[in-house]
Scaffold this motif. Structure first.
Motif, PDB file in Angstrom:
ATOM      1  N   VAL A   1       0.833  -1.203   0.000  1.00 33.30           N
ATOM      2  CA  VAL A   1       0.000   0.000   0.000  1.00 33.30           C
ATOM      3  C   VAL A   1       0.868   1.254   0.000  1.00 33.30           C
ATOM      4  N   VAL A   2       1.856   1.296   0.891  1.00 32.73           N
ATOM      5  CA  VAL A   2       2.717   2.482   0.980  1.00 32.73           C
ATOM      6  C   VAL A   2       3.592   2.600  -0.262  1.00 32.73           C
ATOM      7  N   ALA A   3       4.122   1.476  -0.741  1.00 31.39           N
ATOM      8  CA  ALA A   3       5.019   1.520  -1.898  1.00 31.39           C
ATOM      9  C   ALA A   3       4.292   1.943  -3.162  1.00 31.39           C
ATOM     10  N   LEU A   4       3.019   1.576  -3.314  1.00 31.15           N
ATOM     11  CA  LEU A   4       2.268   2.006  -4.486  1.00 31.15           C
ATOM     12  C   LEU A   4       2.190   3.528  -4.559  1.00 31.15           C
ATOM     13  N   ALA A   5       1.886   4.152  -3.426  1.00 30.76           N
ATOM     14  CA  ALA A   5       1.803   5.617  -3.407  1.00 30.76           C
ATOM     15  C   ALA A   5       3.174   6.246  -3.621  1.00 30.76           C
ATOM     16  N   ALA A   6       4.188   5.724  -2.936  1.00 33.10           N
ATOM     17  CA  ALA A   6       5.530   6.303  -3.054  1.00 33.10           C
ATOM     18  C   ALA A   6       6.115   6.107  -4.443  1.00 33.10           C
ATOM     19  N   SER A   7       5.947   4.925  -5.012  1.00 32.96           N
ATOM     20  CA  SER A   7       6.502   4.678  -6.343  1.00 32.96           C
ATOM     21  C   SER A   7       5.776   5.487  -7.406  1.00 32.96           C
ATOM     22  N   PHE A   8       4.476   5.718  -7.233  1.00 31.18           N
ATOM     23  CA  PHE A   8       3.743   6.555  -8.184  1.00 31.18           C
ATOM     24  C   PHE A   8       4.262   7.989  -8.139  1.00 31.18           C
TER      25      PHE A   8
ATOM     26  N   ILE B   1       9.339  -0.325  -3.318  1.00 30.11           N
ATOM     27  CA  ILE B   1       9.250   0.972  -3.992  1.00 30.11           C
ATOM     28  C   ILE B   1      10.067   0.973  -5.273  1.00 30.11           C
ATOM     29  N   TRP B   2      11.290   0.464  -5.198  1.00 36.64           N
ATOM     30  CA  TRP B   2      12.183   0.501  -6.358  1.00 36.64           C
ATOM     31  C   TRP B   2      11.625  -0.318  -7.522  1.00 36.64           C
ATOM     32  N   THR B   3      11.091  -1.485  -7.226  1.00 31.55           N
ATOM     33  CA  THR B   3      10.560  -2.341  -8.292  1.00 31.55           C
ATOM     34  C   THR B   3       9.285  -1.769  -8.896  1.00 31.55           C
ATOM     35  N   LEU B   4       8.348  -1.340  -8.046  1.00 30.63           N
ATOM     36  CA  LEU B   4       7.089  -0.804  -8.562  1.00 30.63           C
ATOM     37  C   LEU B   4       7.299   0.510  -9.307  1.00 30.63           C
ATOM     38  N   ARG B   5       8.292   1.272  -8.909  1.00 29.73           N
ATOM     39  CA  ARG B   5       8.594   2.515  -9.635  1.00 29.73           C
ATOM     40  C   ARG B   5       8.925   2.211 -11.091  1.00 29.73           C
ATOM     41  N   GLY B   6       9.686   1.152 -11.341  1.00 29.55           N
ATOM     42  CA  GLY B   6      10.014   0.780 -12.707  1.00 29.55           C
ATOM     43  C   GLY B   6       8.793   0.402 -13.516  1.00 29.55           C
TER      44      GLY B   6
ATOM     45  N   ARG C   1      -6.358   3.553 -10.583  1.00 32.72           N
ATOM     46  CA  ARG C   1      -6.978   2.267 -10.252  1.00 32.72           C
ATOM     47  C   ARG C   1      -7.398   1.488 -11.494  1.00 32.72           C
ATOM     48  N   ARG C   2      -7.890   2.181 -12.515  1.00 33.31           N
ATOM     49  CA  ARG C   2      -8.440   1.503 -13.686  1.00 33.31           C
ATOM     50  C   ARG C   2      -7.424   1.281 -14.799  1.00 33.31           C
ATOM     51  N   VAL C   3      -6.387   2.096 -14.863  1.00 34.12           N
ATOM     52  CA  VAL C   3      -5.440   2.006 -15.971  1.00 34.12           C
ATOM     53  C   VAL C   3      -4.085   1.467 -15.523  1.00 34.12           C
ATOM     54  N   ILE C   4      -3.497   2.087 -14.507  1.00 35.05           N
ATOM     55  CA  ILE C   4      -2.132   1.722 -14.115  1.00 35.05           C
ATOM     56  C   ILE C   4      -2.110   0.466 -13.248  1.00 35.05           C
ATOM     57  N   PHE C   5      -3.000   0.404 -12.270  1.00 34.44           N
ATOM     58  CA  PHE C   5      -2.952  -0.702 -11.307  1.00 34.44           C
ATOM     59  C   PHE C   5      -3.065  -2.079 -11.958  1.00 34.44           C
ATOM     60  N   PRO C   6      -3.968  -2.295 -12.941  1.00 36.85           N
ATOM     61  CA  PRO C   6      -4.031  -3.634 -13.563  1.00 36.85           C
ATOM     62  C   PRO C   6      -2.746  -4.031 -14.275  1.00 36.85           C
ATOM     63  N   LEU C   7      -1.947  -3.063 -14.719  1.00 33.66           N
ATOM     64  CA  LEU C   7      -0.710  -3.369 -15.424  1.00 33.66           C
ATOM     65  C   LEU C   7       0.441  -3.681 -14.481  1.00 33.66           C
ATOM     66  N   LEU C   8       0.215  -3.550 -13.184  1.00 32.73           N
ATOM     67  CA  LEU C   8       1.286  -3.748 -12.197  1.00 32.73           C
ATOM     68  C   LEU C   8       1.284  -5.153 -11.602  1.00 32.73           C
ATOM     69  N   ALA C   9       0.445  -6.057 -12.120  1.00 35.94           N
ATOM     70  CA  ALA C   9       0.325  -7.394 -11.526  1.00 35.94           C
ATOM     71  C   ALA C   9       1.665  -8.126 -11.403  1.00 35.94           C
ATOM     72  N   PRO C  10       2.513  -8.173 -12.465  1.00 35.31           N
ATOM     73  CA  PRO C  10       3.802  -8.869 -12.296  1.00 35.31           C
ATOM     74  C   PRO C  10       4.671  -8.243 -11.210  1.00 35.31           C
ATOM     75  N   GLY C  11       4.705  -6.923 -11.160  1.00 33.13           N
ATOM     76  CA  GLY C  11       5.504  -6.266 -10.136  1.00 33.13           C
ATOM     77  C   GLY C  11       4.965  -6.498  -8.743  1.00 33.13           C
ATOM     78  N   LEU C  12       3.645  -6.478  -8.583  1.00 33.58           N
ATOM     79  CA  LEU C  12       3.041  -6.740  -7.280  1.00 33.58           C
ATOM     80  C   LEU C  12       3.342  -8.154  -6.807  1.00 33.58           C
ATOM     81  N   MET C  13       3.308  -9.115  -7.734  1.00 37.07           N
ATOM     82  CA  MET C  13       3.610 -10.497  -7.362  1.00 37.07           C
ATOM     83  C   MET C  13       5.071 -10.659  -6.984  1.00 37.07           C
ATOM     84  N   ALA C  14       5.966 -10.025  -7.743  1.00 35.76           N
ATOM     85  CA  ALA C  14       7.398 -10.142  -7.459  1.00 35.76           C
ATOM     86  C   ALA C  14       7.727  -9.548  -6.100  1.00 35.76           C
ATOM     87  N   THR C  15       7.225  -8.350  -5.839  1.00 35.09           N
ATOM     88  CA  THR C  15       7.520  -7.708  -4.567  1.00 35.09           C
ATOM     89  C   THR C  15       6.825  -8.412  -3.401  1.00 35.09           C
TER      90      THR C  15
END
Length: 275
Positions: A85-92, A153-158, A183-197
């Motif tokens: 949750v915190v990393a999503l906001a910080a990386s954005f 943060i570093w991974t999700l930023r990428g 939520r509708r555009v960026i978040f669905p594209l972050l699935a691989p990064g969310l799983m890795a982190t």
């Protein structure tokens, strides 16, 4: 046989050899957990034996075993979810916004990722003691959250930086606000990064031993890494029970990794080079 075939055979042979070297200790751990005590404590290695589950009964029969399991699950999931949750906001913010000190913040995140957390054990213990936060699962969640946050943060930023700005701008033009566009555009594209982190945070929090040893000495506030040490006594080590406990401790990580393997590998690679 041409040169290309020889090169392929050579690489495959080296890969198989390395796989055997790395997998043999895991095989030996699992196999030892099913051997009798006489087969474990022998000079000659035993490869063929009749499996027994007595060591698993000993391992799971420890007092407060299910308390350790519950504590580990709560601490691990709490730290991972809080870090996401915190990393999503910080990386954005790091990927999309321009503000003074942005480069310095990125550098600080990298330095925090490289720092060995073991050197901070004394400081963390003194702060937890002064704040009356010893023997608390909440303290472990906060500590593990801070430990997992820089990598997350570093991974999700990428990943966020790799999403074209035009997609977000199109969502804003269509009537979405900033949060809805995320939520509708960026978040669905972050699935691989969310799983890795998430997997990284899960393994880190699940396996961590030093912090819980120092901060949570009360038996009802301990986690599974401390449970693994209960089979070493002044009268000797119960290696069969230790291997059974280690096998049970490893199974959840193996299951999660096998399920997420493809997405995790792609997520780490993409998050490391983009942005």
């Amino acid at each position: 046989m041409n040169t290309r075939t020889l090169g392929r055979l050579w690489r495959n042979g080296v890969a198989l050899l390395l796989a055997a070297v790395f997998l043999f200790p895991v095989y030996w751990m699992f196999s030892t957990s099913f051997k009798s005590n006489s087969q474990v404590l022998t000079r000659d290695p035993v490869f063929f034996f009749t499996p027994t589950f007595e060591h698993y009964s000993t391992a799971t029969g420890v007092e407060l075993f299910w308390t350790y399991v519950t504590n580990s699950v709560l601490v691990t999931l709490g730290a991972v979810l809080l870090a996401l949750v915190v990393a999503l906001a910080a990386s954005f913010a790091l990927a999309r916004m321009r503000f003074r000190g942005r480069r310095g913040m990125v550098l600080a995140v990298m330095m925090a990722q490289m720092a060995p957390w073991e050197v901070l054990i004394i400081v963390v213990y003194l702060n937890a003691r002064d704040l009356s936060m010893l023997n608390s699962l909440g303290t472990l969640v906060l500590v593990y959250f801070v430990m997992a946050l820089p990598f997350t943060i570093w991974t999700l930023r990428g990943f966020i930086a790799a999403v074209p700005r035009e997609l977000e701008e199109a969502a804003l033009i269509d009537g979405c606000d900033r949060f809805q566009a995320f939520r509708r555009v960026i978040f669905p594209l972050l699935a691989p990064g969310l799983m890795a982190t998430s997997l990284f945070g899960f393994i880190m929090a699940w396996n961590e031993y030093a912090m819980v040893l120092v901060l949570n000495k009360a038996p009802d506030a301990a986690t599974l890494p401390l449970w693994l040490t209960q089979f070493q006594t002044n009268f000797g080590n119960d290696w069969g029970a230790t291997m059974a406990a280690s096998s049970l401790f490893t199974v959840p990580v193996l299951i999660v990794f096998l399920i997420l393997q493809r997405r995790v590998t792609g997520g780490l690679a993409a998050g490391a080079v983009k942005g």
